[in-house]
Design a protein around this motif. Structure first.
Motif, PDB file in Angstrom:
ATOM      1  N   LEU A 124      74.610  56.250  10.156  1.00 47.45           N
ATOM      2  CA  LEU A 124      73.311  56.509   9.853  1.00 47.45           C
ATOM      3  C   LEU A 124      73.099  56.312   8.203  1.00 47.45           C
ATOM      4  O   LEU A 124      72.163  55.583   7.743  1.00 47.45           O
ATOM      5  CB  LEU A 124      72.545  57.631  10.382  1.00 47.45           C
ATOM      6  N   ASP A 125      73.884  56.983   7.712  1.00 49.90           N
ATOM      7  CA  ASP A 125      73.663  56.901   6.050  1.00 49.90           C
ATOM      8  C   ASP A 125      73.775  55.337   5.721  1.00 49.90           C
ATOM      9  O   ASP A 125      73.226  54.847   4.865  1.00 49.90           O
ATOM     10  CB  ASP A 125      74.639  57.702   5.369  1.00 49.90           C
ATOM     11  N   ALA A 126      75.002  54.780   6.365  1.00 46.32           N
ATOM     12  CA  ALA A 126      75.249  53.244   5.803  1.00 46.32           C
ATOM     13  C   ALA A 126      74.153  52.515   6.257  1.00 46.32           C
ATOM     14  O   ALA A 126      73.594  51.553   5.593  1.00 46.32           O
ATOM     15  CB  ALA A 126      76.545  52.826   6.463  1.00 46.32           C
ATOM     16  N   ALA A 127      73.613  52.701   7.568  1.00 42.61           N
ATOM     17  CA  ALA A 127      72.512  51.800   7.989  1.00 42.61           C
ATOM     18  C   ALA A 127      71.127  51.991   7.090  1.00 42.61           C
ATOM     19  O   ALA A 127      70.629  50.998   6.885  1.00 42.61           O
ATOM     20  CB  ALA A 127      72.084  52.264   9.474  1.00 42.61           C
ATOM     21  N   ARG A 128      70.804  53.230   6.628  1.00 43.88           N
ATOM     22  CA  ARG A 128      69.934  53.587   5.635  1.00 43.88           C
ATOM     23  C   ARG A 128      70.098  52.761   4.387  1.00 43.88           C
ATOM     24  O   ARG A 128      68.990  51.801   4.053  1.00 43.88           O
ATOM     25  CB  ARG A 128      69.688  54.852   5.470  1.00 43.88           C
ATOM     26  N   VAL A 129      71.184  52.546   3.775  1.00 43.39           N
ATOM     27  CA  VAL A 129      71.386  51.695   2.770  1.00 43.39           C
ATOM     28  C   VAL A 129      71.152  50.199   3.150  1.00 43.39           C
ATOM     29  O   VAL A 129      70.578  49.623   2.211  1.00 43.39           O
ATOM     30  CB  VAL A 129      72.714  52.234   1.915  1.00 43.39           C
ATOM     31  N   LEU A 130      71.518  49.884   3.977  1.00 42.69           N
ATOM     32  CA  LEU A 130      71.578  48.353   4.336  1.00 42.69           C
ATOM     33  C   LEU A 130      69.880  48.001   4.589  1.00 42.69           C
ATOM     34  O   LEU A 130      69.695  47.141   4.071  1.00 42.69           O
ATOM     35  CB  LEU A 130      72.397  47.998   5.652  1.00 42.69           C
ATOM     36  N   LEU A 131      69.487  48.940   5.176  1.00 39.70           N
ATOM     37  CA  LEU A 131      67.919  48.638   5.474  1.00 39.70           C
ATOM     38  C   LEU A 131      67.055  48.749   4.105  1.00 39.70           C
ATOM     39  O   LEU A 131      66.183  47.797   3.994  1.00 39.70           O
ATOM     40  CB  LEU A 131      67.198  49.821   6.363  1.00 39.70           C
ATOM     41  N   GLU A 132      67.458  49.494   3.228  1.00 40.21           N
ATOM     42  CA  GLU A 132      66.984  49.852   1.932  1.00 40.21           C
ATOM     43  C   GLU A 132      67.151  48.499   0.867  1.00 40.21           C
ATOM     44  O   GLU A 132      66.416  48.002   0.213  1.00 40.21           O
ATOM     45  CB  GLU A 132      67.240  50.822   1.234  1.00 40.21           C
ATOM     46  N   GLN A 133      68.274  47.999   1.004  1.00 40.48           N
ATOM     47  CA  GLN A 133      68.792  46.982   0.021  1.00 40.48           C
ATOM     48  C   GLN A 133      69.170  45.682   0.327  1.00 40.48           C
ATOM     49  O   GLN A 133      69.325  44.612  -0.188  1.00 40.48           O
ATOM     50  CB  GLN A 133      70.162  47.548  -0.662  1.00 40.48           C
ATOM     51  N   THR A 134      68.836  45.223   1.689  1.00 44.63           N
ATOM     52  CA  THR A 134      69.064  43.873   2.382  1.00 44.63           C
ATOM     53  C   THR A 134      68.088  43.671   3.173  1.00 44.63           C
ATOM     54  O   THR A 134      67.157  44.708   3.666  1.00 44.63           O
ATOM     55  CB  THR A 134      70.338  43.947   3.066  1.00 44.63           C
ATOM     56  N   LEU A 170      70.780  51.522  17.593  1.00 45.12           N
ATOM     57  CA  LEU A 170      70.416  51.909  16.235  1.00 45.12           C
ATOM     58  C   LEU A 170      68.995  52.528  16.271  1.00 45.12           C
ATOM     59  O   LEU A 170      68.770  53.560  15.526  1.00 45.12           O
ATOM     60  CB  LEU A 170      70.545  50.785  15.221  1.00 45.12           C
ATOM     61  N   ARG A 171      67.910  51.770  17.031  1.00 37.97           N
ATOM     62  CA  ARG A 171      66.600  52.385  17.069  1.00 37.97           C
ATOM     63  C   ARG A 171      66.862  53.754  17.898  1.00 37.97           C
ATOM     64  O   ARG A 171      65.906  54.722  17.205  1.00 37.97           O
ATOM     65  CB  ARG A 171      65.847  51.429  17.828  1.00 37.97           C
ATOM     66  N   ARG A 172      67.415  53.923  18.805  1.00 36.43           N
ATOM     67  CA  ARG A 172      67.489  54.934  19.433  1.00 36.43           C
ATOM     68  C   ARG A 172      68.252  56.325  18.452  1.00 36.43           C
ATOM     69  O   ARG A 172      67.528  57.566  18.588  1.00 36.43           O
ATOM     70  CB  ARG A 172      68.235  55.045  20.775  1.00 36.43           C
ATOM     71  N   ARG A 173      69.099  55.909  17.886  1.00 32.96           N
ATOM     72  CA  ARG A 173      69.693  56.880  17.021  1.00 32.96           C
ATOM     73  C   ARG A 173      68.715  57.222  15.866  1.00 32.96           C
ATOM     74  O   ARG A 173      68.524  58.384  15.478  1.00 32.96           O
ATOM     75  CB  ARG A 173      70.857  56.139  16.607  1.00 32.96           C
ATOM     76  N   PHE A 174      68.146  56.196  15.452  1.00 35.44           N
ATOM     77  CA  PHE A 174      66.904  56.548  14.379  1.00 35.44           C
ATOM     78  C   PHE A 174      65.849  57.397  14.826  1.00 35.44           C
ATOM     79  O   PHE A 174      65.569  58.418  14.074  1.00 35.44           O
ATOM     80  CB  PHE A 174      66.421  55.182  13.843  1.00 35.44           C
ATOM     81  N   LYS A 175      65.366  57.118  15.858  1.00 40.30           N
ATOM     82  CA  LYS A 175      64.389  57.821  16.399  1.00 40.30           C
ATOM     83  C   LYS A 175      64.587  59.332  16.683  1.00 40.30           C
ATOM     84  O   LYS A 175      63.913  60.256  16.233  1.00 40.30           O
ATOM     85  CB  LYS A 175      63.706  57.362  17.720  1.00 40.30           C
ATOM     86  N   PRO A 216      68.987  41.337   9.470  1.00 40.34           N
ATOM     87  CA  PRO A 216      68.189  41.871  11.030  1.00 40.34           C
ATOM     88  C   PRO A 216      68.661  43.156  11.332  1.00 40.34           C
ATOM     89  O   PRO A 216      69.839  43.475  11.098  1.00 40.34           O
ATOM     90  CB  PRO A 216      68.492  40.603  11.753  1.00 40.34           C
ATOM     91  N   VAL A 217      68.025  43.783  12.011  1.00 40.94           N
ATOM     92  CA  VAL A 217      68.383  45.306  12.647  1.00 40.94           C
ATOM     93  C   VAL A 217      69.681  45.086  13.694  1.00 40.94           C
ATOM     94  O   VAL A 217      70.368  46.003  13.367  1.00 40.94           O
ATOM     95  CB  VAL A 217      67.241  45.827  13.295  1.00 40.94           C
ATOM     96  N   ASP A 218      69.712  43.930  14.245  1.00 43.10           N
ATOM     97  CA  ASP A 218      71.010  43.796  15.248  1.00 43.10           C
ATOM     98  C   ASP A 218      72.156  43.668  14.146  1.00 43.10           C
ATOM     99  O   ASP A 218      73.095  44.235  14.486  1.00 43.10           O
ATOM    100  CB  ASP A 218      70.911  42.902  16.157  1.00 43.10           C
ATOM    101  N   GLY A 245      62.582  49.593  11.378  1.00 44.54           N
ATOM    102  CA  GLY A 245      61.898  48.758  10.826  1.00 44.54           C
ATOM    103  C   GLY A 245      60.627  49.583   9.965  1.00 44.54           C
ATOM    104  O   GLY A 245      60.505  49.457   8.713  1.00 44.54           O
ATOM    105  N   ALA A 246      60.304  50.827  10.509  1.00 47.24           N
ATOM    106  CA  ALA A 246      59.320  51.661   9.740  1.00 47.24           C
ATOM    107  C   ALA A 246      60.052  52.229   8.551  1.00 47.24           C
ATOM    108  O   ALA A 246      59.502  52.349   7.370  1.00 47.24           O
ATOM    109  CB  ALA A 246      58.571  52.789  10.638  1.00 47.24           C
ATOM    110  N   TYR A 247      61.422  52.537   8.611  1.00 46.49           N
ATOM    111  CA  TYR A 247      62.037  53.033   7.470  1.00 46.49           C
ATOM    112  C   TYR A 247      62.336  51.890   6.368  1.00 46.49           C
ATOM    113  O   TYR A 247      62.019  52.001   4.982  1.00 46.49           O
ATOM    114  CB  TYR A 247      63.379  53.438   7.910  1.00 46.49           C
ATOM    115  N   ARG A 248      62.615  50.814   6.774  1.00 46.72           N
ATOM    116  CA  ARG A 248      62.779  49.811   5.896  1.00 46.72           C
ATOM    117  C   ARG A 248      61.339  49.313   5.142  1.00 46.72           C
ATOM    118  O   ARG A 248      61.275  49.184   3.979  1.00 46.72           O
ATOM    119  CB  ARG A 248      63.123  48.334   6.558  1.00 46.72           C
TER     120      ARG A 248
END
Length: 321
Positions: free
Chosen positions: A270-280, A299-304, A283-285, A312-315
């Motif tokens: 989840l940490d790595a996903a957050r960084v990718l959503l912030e900096q790139t 990923l959406r389920r884990r984020f929620k 697509p979510v998949d 998407g909202a986090y990005r």
């Protein structure tokens, strides 16, 4: 457009522990070359002037409780003795800041100050594990959790002792400015970027000593796994890499990290996903595949579940792309 600085004010009480105050100052008040300033930091006390510390010297504080009137976040560092009465002016200033919408966060025994101000009534909170019984006895209306590193309700937060105060401060930075910025701050402090608040305050002693010649540290395995989070890392594979049985590895994780291998790995993903959503703008998949969560649905389920929001909202909130 320049970003306005988030105003952090530390409220100290004599005798003040310098370490807990320094935790907040290092995270919120230190300028780092590769991390743009996002906070201003100030210290206040009941009365301006010298404030005695537990280290035997006095610090000179130039602001009184009026500084809290402009604070976006108020930090209350640990104090000794924890149960000492809090001056009415201090408790009143904390309540007024909270009513105004400021976030109030206590480090270690600073939770006693928040409890005396009535900000923890009916809420879950933590403090240093050695003081948890005293805290629970003094404030029965507070739901004391002595096992965790920190508890954050959004408007009020408390942490356990010493290093857990840094964990809480970095967590607040992550909430304000995202995982990538918090990682920059942590890297400058030579610290891991994130420990979950639910992690145990201290490692449980092992039931049996490690066998002679065996390396009980998980550090090499954690480094290896963190560099391969896109791979399928089962408990059996981690145990094979560590040269341990699955049961022994699970016990080591509990003893050293206060969590299971699966939960630790999910946190890193989840940490790595957050960084990718912030900096790139991947697509979510694609983000899900890169961090080993396989699909956008997963990923959406884990984020929620863990972050209370969607990728998407986090990005939209934290994207730097």
């Amino acid at each position: 457009m320049a970003m306005s600085l988030h105003r952090v004010v530390a409220l100290v009480t004599a005798p003040q522990s310098p370490f807990e105050l320094a935790c907040a100052a290092e995270v919120f008040g230190t300028a780092h070359q590769d991390a743009p300033a996002r906070y201003s930091f100030r210290v206040c006390a009941e009365r301006p002037g010298p404030v005695q510390t537990t280290a035997g010297y006095a610090m000179l504080v130039d602001a009184g409780p009026a500084a809290l009137l402009e604070a976006d976040t108020v930090i209350v560092p640990g104090r000794q003795p924890p149960g000492a009465p809090v001056p009415h002016t201090v408790a009143g200033a904390l309540r007024a800041a909270h009513r105004r919408g400021a976030r109030i966060a206590a480090i270690c025994t600073g939770a006693f100050v928040l409890a005396q101000a009535g900000l923890l009534d009916g809420r879950r909170a933590t403090t240093h594990w050695r003081r948890a019984a005293q805290f629970a006895a003094a404030y029965p209306e507070v739901q004391v959790d002595s096992d965790v590193l920190y508890v954050d309700h959004g408007d009020v937060a408390t942490s356990a002792g010493t290093g857990a105060g840094i964990d809480l401060c970095l967590h607040l930075v992550r909430c304000d400015h995202g995982a990538a910025y918090a990682a920059q701050v942590a890297r400058n402090m030579v610290l891991p970027p994130h420990r979950e608040g639910s992690q145990l305050q201290y490692a449980a002693p092992p039931e049996q000593p490690a066998r002679a010649g065996a390396d009980a540290s998980l550090a090499p395995l954690l480094e290896w796994a963190a560099s391969r989070i896109d791979a399928r890392l089962t408990l059996d594979r981690l145990a094979e890499r560590a040269g341990l049985s699955s049961r022994t590895l699970a016990r080591r994780f509990t003893e050293q990290l206060g969590t299971s291998p699966g939960q630790w790995l999910l946190g890193r993903r989840l940490d790595a996903a957050r960084v990718l959503l912030e900096q790139t703008d991947l697509p979510v998949d694609a983000v899900a595949a890169r961090v080993g969560l396989v699909s956008a649905v997963n990923l959406r389920r884990r984020f929620k579940t863990h972050l209370g929001t969607t990728p998407g909202a986090y990005r939209r909130i934290f994207s730097e792309a």
